[in-house]
Write an enzyme that holds these catalytic residues in place. Structure first.
Site, PDB file in Angstrom:
ATOM      1  N   SER A  34       0.796  -1.227   0.000  1.00 47.09           N
ATOM      2  CA  SER A  34       0.000   0.000   0.000  1.00 47.09           C
ATOM      3  C   SER A  34       0.827   1.274   0.000  1.00 47.09           C
ATOM      4  CB  SER A  34      -0.952   0.020   1.202  1.00 47.09           C
ATOM      5  OG  SER A  34      -0.229  -0.090   2.421  1.00 47.09           O
ATOM      6  N   ASP A 342      -3.919   7.848   8.275  1.00 45.15           N
ATOM      7  CA  ASP A 342      -5.058   7.040   8.720  1.00 45.15           C
ATOM      8  C   ASP A 342      -4.724   5.990   9.769  1.00 45.15           C
ATOM      9  OD1 ASP A 342      -3.644   5.164   7.291  1.00 45.15           O
ATOM     10  OD2 ASP A 342      -5.195   4.807   5.777  1.00 45.15           O
ATOM     11  N   HIS A 345      -0.981   4.477   7.316  1.00 48.23           N
ATOM     12  CA  HIS A 345      -0.359   5.135   6.171  1.00 48.23           C
ATOM     13  C   HIS A 345      -0.096   6.609   6.474  1.00 48.23           C
ATOM     14  CE1 HIS A 345      -2.965   1.807   4.664  1.00 48.23           C
ATOM     15  NE2 HIS A 345      -1.813   1.461   4.125  1.00 48.23           N
TER      16      HIS A 345
END
Length: 388
Positions: A34, A342, A345
């Site tokens: 990610s 978040d 991340h």
């Protein structure tokens, strides 16, 4: 997954690999999770009718793209800033196709990174009772890439020309192998046993790419996971961990990340000895980010480095049951003053800072600017939002 989805990317990349004669590299080929995914998990969930990931909804993407793109941030990632600095368009996800079947963003690279991906195959984790979000391990991603090459490159020399003129980003990868294990309840000591297997997998992939003709490969280390709002929340109030007085981060987890990084660097040094003609570049994500954890206000992160901008409340604004994009979540007013986006991340501002520390600064070994001189890099600024 249909390997043909990358046919047009690779084919056009071959046809246009000599267009950017003034740049250091004609394209970027990326693998990872990610931290590098520019939309593959979003597209994968659509194509397979799977569960829609929360990061395909607002406020993800709000700062730069003004809409969710599948990136796990409010804006651009390190790979985006790198592409801009090299004078290349933003690198499309390998699954990107438009309604007519043509891949968007042709000719400048392919990104195979998938959010949630692990270095080790999913079977490794399943055997240990750990849930993995996707079967898109590093080996799977590399398989997609090699399948595309075998389908589209007539000769070995064509393959070597393509890969040799590309900048290859190997991750970040490996973090989810540890995340899945730790989140399933395994101790830090137990998860340490995973590290040699993760490193061996990364090193094997690097060697495969070198055998295929890679000339420059950037291999990131792990971030200081002890500073993650996710782990700070999981271990909040526990007497099983210790905290660094200077940063507020969990000491044991950061030492774990350093252990991974030291083992990775040791193995990369061996590769450098065996393949001195290849630019094997270690990207020190850990210490690049640690600058901010030590002095957030110094670098403009006036709301600190530990608390998430977007999340479900609590001391670090993170709640595993209330993700960012959930109607019950809270969103900060000034994301650029936060390092964490978040919980797991980072914000676009954080990724920009890490990019500059790595590719314009001193946090790569050897320094990237000695391989690709700074004078040939374009300054990274606000930019113009892509339609990706």
């Amino acid at each position: 997954m249909a390997y043909s989805l990358t046919f047009y990317l690779i084919l056009t990349l071959l046809l246009t690999c000599n267009l950017y004669v003034h740049a250091c590299y004609t394209s970027i080929i990326s693998f990872g999770d990610s931290l590098a995914d520019t939309g593959n998990m979003k597209l994968l969930s659509i194509k397979t009718h799977g569960t829609t990931p929360h990061f395909v909804f607002p406020p993800y993407g709000e700062t730069f793209f003004h809409k969710p793109t599948g990136r796990c941030s409010n804006g651009r990632l390190i790979i985006d800033f790198l592409a801009e600095s090299l004078g290349l368009p933003l690198i499309p996800p390998s699954l990107a196709m438009n309604a007519t079947g043509n891949v968007t963003g042709l000719g400048h690279g392919v990104n195979y990174a998938v959010a949630g991906a692990t270095a080790l195959d999913s079977s490794y984790h399943e055997e240990r009772g750990e849930y993995t979000r996707t079967n898109a391990s590093l080996g799977v991603q590399l398989g997609w890439f090699k399948e595309s090459l075998s389908s589209n490159c007539p000769t070995v020399s064509d393959i070597k020309q393509l890969i040799g003129s590309s900048l290859i980003l190997m991750g970040e990868i490996g973090g989810n192998d540890y995340n899945h294990a730790l989140e399933s309840g395994k101790s830090i000591h137990e998860v340490e046993g995973y590290v040699p297997f993760v490193i061996n997998t990364i090193i094997s992939a690097v060697n495969e790419l070198i055998d295929l003709g890679a000339g420059t490969i950037v291999i990131p280390g792990n971030l200081p996971i002890g500073c993650s709002a996710t782990y700070l929340t999981i271990f909040y109030g526990s007497n099983k961990v210790h905290y660094d007085n200077m940063t507020g981060c969990i000491t044991e987890l950061n030492k774990f990340a350093e252990y991974h990084n030291e083992l990775l660097k040791t193995e990369l040094n061996i590769i450098k000895t065996v393949h001195p003609q290849v630019n094997v570049i270690y990207a020190d994500y850990y210490n690049a980010a640690m600058q901010v954890f030590l002095s957030p206000h110094k670098y403009g992160f006036t709301n600190g480095a530990l608390k998430a901008c977007c999340g479900g409340g609590g001391p670090f604004n993170y709640n595993s049951s209330i993700t960012c994009s959930d109607p019950l979540s809270t969103l900060c007013d000034e994301p650029d003053t936060y390092f964490n986006w978040d919980g797991l991340h980072l914000t676009e501002a954080a990724y920009r800072f890490i990019f500059k520390s790595l590719f314009e600064g001193t946090y790569t070994t050897p320094q990237f600017r000695s391989v690709c001189p700074t004078s040939r890099l374009r300054p990274v600024g606000g930019g113009v939002a892509s339609s990706m």
